[in-house]
Scaffold this motif. Structure first.
Motif, PDB file in Angstrom:
ATOM      1  N   SER A   3       0.845  -1.089   0.000  1.00  0.00           N
ATOM      2  CA  SER A   3       0.096  -0.034   0.024  1.00  0.00           C
ATOM      3  C   SER A   3       0.849   1.358   0.098  1.00  0.00           C
ATOM      4  O   SER A   3       0.612   2.120  -0.728  1.00  0.00           O
ATOM      5  N   SER A   4       2.013   1.207   0.896  1.00  0.00           N
ATOM      6  CA  SER A   4       2.819   2.423   0.729  1.00  0.00           C
ATOM      7  C   SER A   4       3.733   2.640  -0.418  1.00  0.00           C
ATOM      8  O   SER A   4       3.547   3.716  -1.016  1.00  0.00           O
ATOM      9  N   LEU A   5       3.746   1.610  -1.199  1.00  0.00           N
ATOM     10  CA  LEU A   5       4.643   1.652  -2.402  1.00  0.00           C
ATOM     11  C   LEU A   5       3.625   2.075  -3.350  1.00  0.00           C
ATOM     12  O   LEU A   5       4.022   3.112  -4.163  1.00  0.00           O
ATOM     13  N   ALA A   6       2.356   1.544  -3.361  1.00  0.00           N
ATOM     14  CA  ALA A   6       1.409   2.200  -4.393  1.00  0.00           C
ATOM     15  C   ALA A   6       1.133   3.822  -4.260  1.00  0.00           C
ATOM     16  O   ALA A   6       1.175   4.488  -5.173  1.00  0.00           O
ATOM     17  N   ASN A   7       1.144   4.258  -2.898  1.00  0.00           N
ATOM     18  CA  ASN A   7       0.940   5.732  -2.641  1.00  0.00           C
ATOM     19  C   ASN A   7       2.340   6.267  -3.222  1.00  0.00           C
ATOM     20  O   ASN A   7       2.145   7.532  -3.553  1.00  0.00           O
ATOM     21  N   ASN A  48      -1.406  10.074  -1.024  1.00  0.00           N
ATOM     22  CA  ASN A  48      -1.793   8.988  -0.127  1.00  0.00           C
ATOM     23  C   ASN A  48      -3.298   8.475  -0.508  1.00  0.00           C
ATOM     24  O   ASN A  48      -4.028   9.026   0.018  1.00  0.00           O
ATOM     25  N   HIS A  49      -3.518   7.458  -1.666  1.00  0.00           N
ATOM     26  CA  HIS A  49      -4.648   7.058  -1.883  1.00  0.00           C
ATOM     27  C   HIS A  49      -5.094   5.896  -1.210  1.00  0.00           C
ATOM     28  O   HIS A  49      -6.283   5.533  -0.859  1.00  0.00           O
ATOM     29  N   GLY A  60       2.854  10.731 -17.571  1.00  0.00           N
ATOM     30  CA  GLY A  60       2.134  10.750 -18.803  1.00  0.00           C
ATOM     31  C   GLY A  60       1.516   9.528 -19.286  1.00  0.00           C
ATOM     32  O   GLY A  60       1.157   9.283 -20.207  1.00  0.00           O
ATOM     33  N   ARG A  61       1.580   8.586 -18.115  1.00  0.00           N
ATOM     34  CA  ARG A  61       0.870   7.230 -18.428  1.00  0.00           C
ATOM     35  C   ARG A  61      -0.342   7.210 -17.289  1.00  0.00           C
ATOM     36  O   ARG A  61      -0.132   7.617 -16.245  1.00  0.00           O
ATOM     37  N   VAL A  62      -1.493   6.761 -17.984  1.00  0.00           N
ATOM     38  CA  VAL A  62      -2.765   6.468 -17.058  1.00  0.00           C
ATOM     39  C   VAL A  62      -2.776   5.113 -16.388  1.00  0.00           C
ATOM     40  O   VAL A  62      -2.708   4.040 -17.190  1.00  0.00           O
ATOM     41  N   LEU A  63      -2.456   5.082 -15.180  1.00  0.00           N
ATOM     42  CA  LEU A  63      -2.405   3.837 -14.604  1.00  0.00           C
ATOM     43  C   LEU A  63      -3.559   3.658 -13.641  1.00  0.00           C
ATOM     44  O   LEU A  63      -3.867   4.314 -12.639  1.00  0.00           O
ATOM     45  N   THR A  64      -4.028   2.000 -13.492  1.00  0.00           N
ATOM     46  CA  THR A  64      -4.788   1.867 -12.353  1.00  0.00           C
ATOM     47  C   THR A  64      -3.955   0.754 -11.631  1.00  0.00           C
ATOM     48  O   THR A  64      -3.596  -0.246 -11.974  1.00  0.00           O
ATOM     49  N   LEU A  65      -3.563   1.335 -10.541  1.00  0.00           N
ATOM     50  CA  LEU A  65      -2.920   0.481  -9.488  1.00  0.00           C
ATOM     51  C   LEU A  65      -3.929  -0.558  -8.725  1.00  0.00           C
ATOM     52  O   LEU A  65      -4.687   0.298  -8.199  1.00  0.00           O
ATOM     53  N   ASN A  95       9.874   3.300   1.373  1.00  0.00           N
ATOM     54  CA  ASN A  95       8.600   4.251   1.320  1.00  0.00           C
ATOM     55  C   ASN A  95       8.986   5.341   2.470  1.00  0.00           C
ATOM     56  O   ASN A  95       8.058   6.182   2.788  1.00  0.00           O
ATOM     57  N   LYS A  96       9.871   5.100   3.240  1.00  0.00           N
ATOM     58  CA  LYS A  96      10.182   5.853   4.624  1.00  0.00           C
ATOM     59  C   LYS A  96      11.132   7.061   4.474  1.00  0.00           C
ATOM     60  O   LYS A  96      10.918   8.024   4.465  1.00  0.00           O
ATOM     61  N   TYR A  97      12.384   6.205   3.918  1.00  0.00           N
ATOM     62  CA  TYR A  97      13.615   7.188   3.991  1.00  0.00           C
ATOM     63  C   TYR A  97      14.262   7.866   2.545  1.00  0.00           C
ATOM     64  O   TYR A  97      14.919   8.626   2.742  1.00  0.00           O
TER      65      TYR A  97
END
Length: 295
Positions: free
Chosen positions: A20-24, A30-31, A54-59, A167-169
């Motif tokens: 989830s953090s990677l997706a955000n 933060n979705h 420039g790319r439309v992505l659905t994660l 995702n943190k540092y």
């Protein structure tokens, strides 16, 4: 933004690997909600569509797909949720691992991914590591991968595509460009471009995903006919919800019938039912408790 034209990217891995953090991080916002490891309830897959460089992505965040310690029904609900969000099929898979020892647990997750989809899914995949701060100084992720024969084999099956984030540092600008999420996002998008181009813009699919998509489209048609002026995105979301509820209800019904049948078989002698009857009941049991397995 036209969701139907977006590239569908499904993110898979062990619960707690930072999906989830990677997706955000990839979306730059933060979705997706970050759940703690103590939350052992059913986690359904979630999706978010956004333009990224420039790319439309659905994660598709499937962080709860391999959550341990659940009932068969919860496992089936998670599988079904993932399939519905992916339908008619993902353009790319991101297999998410931590920068840590590749154990039997991680190998089992890869086995489950291949069982749920197929080993061909790896041809559409990239391996993405989180906890990049655990990498020794001046070490790149391909060097870390090379230290493990099993990891090396996995990355090879994924076309040699591997990336690392923290995702943190690594949120802020780093002196070392490599240890920057911004740099890694750009590199990951290049890998996704490569996957899509290699397959001429087509997505991974199989009979299960096609069947789910057919059911979604049938529900969409019914909703359009009964509801005027409803936007397509809302229609599809309602259709997906209907298919999920119908399939889960069907699973519960067949599961109950199967348990009753197994008790009945055990209650009578083999003479009554015979070997053929037992084999048929076993086949039904496998279809119920592993409904995504193609027979």
């Amino acid at each position: 933004m036209e969701v139907q034209n977006a590239w569908r990217i499904v993110m898979l891995g062990k619960y707690g690997s930072g999906i989830s953090s990677l997706a955000n991080t990839i979306l730059g916002e933060n979705h997706f909600e970050i759940n703690s490891l103590s939350d052992l309830g059913t986690r359904f897959s979630q999706s978010k569509t956004k333009s990224v460089q420039g790319r439309v992505l659905t994660l598709i965040d499937s962080s709860g797909l391999f959550l341990p310690g659940r009932s068969e029904e919860d496992v089936e609900a998670s599988r079904l949720s993932c399939m519905i969000e992916c339908a008619p099929g993902p353009h790319a898979f991101l297999i998410v691992l931590k920068v840590e020892k590749f154990t039997e647990q991680e190998e089992d997750i890869i086995t489950q991914i291949c069982k749920l989809f197929s080993e061909d899914a790896l041809k559409y995949a990239a391996v993405v590591f989180t906890k990049g701060d655990q990498l020794p100084e001046e070490t790149k992720i391909n060097q870390f991968v090379a230290e493990s024969e099993a990891l090396s084999e996995l990355v090879r099956k994924c076309g040699g595509r591997c990336h690392v984030f923290d995702n943190k540092y690594w949120k802020q600008t780093q002196q070392d460009e490599y240890r920057s999420n911004q740099f890694q996002v750009a590199e990951l998008l290049k890998s996704i471009d490569q996957i899509v181009n290699t397959h001429s813009g087509s997505y991974y699919t199989n009979n299960r995903l096609q069947q789910v998509e057919s059911e979604i489209q049938r529900e969409q048609k019914q909703i359009r006919e009964s509801s005027e002026n409803m936007v397509e995105e809302v229609i599809r979301e309602q259709a997906k919800s209907r298919v999920f509820k119908w399939r889960l209800k069907r699973y519960r019904c067949l599961s109950s019938m199967c348990r009753w049948g197994m008790r009945l078989v055990r209650g009578f002698t083999a003479i009554v039912f015979g070997v053929i009857g037992l084999k048929l009941m076993k086949s039904l049991y496998e279809r119920i408790y592993d409904p995504w397995n193609e027979h």
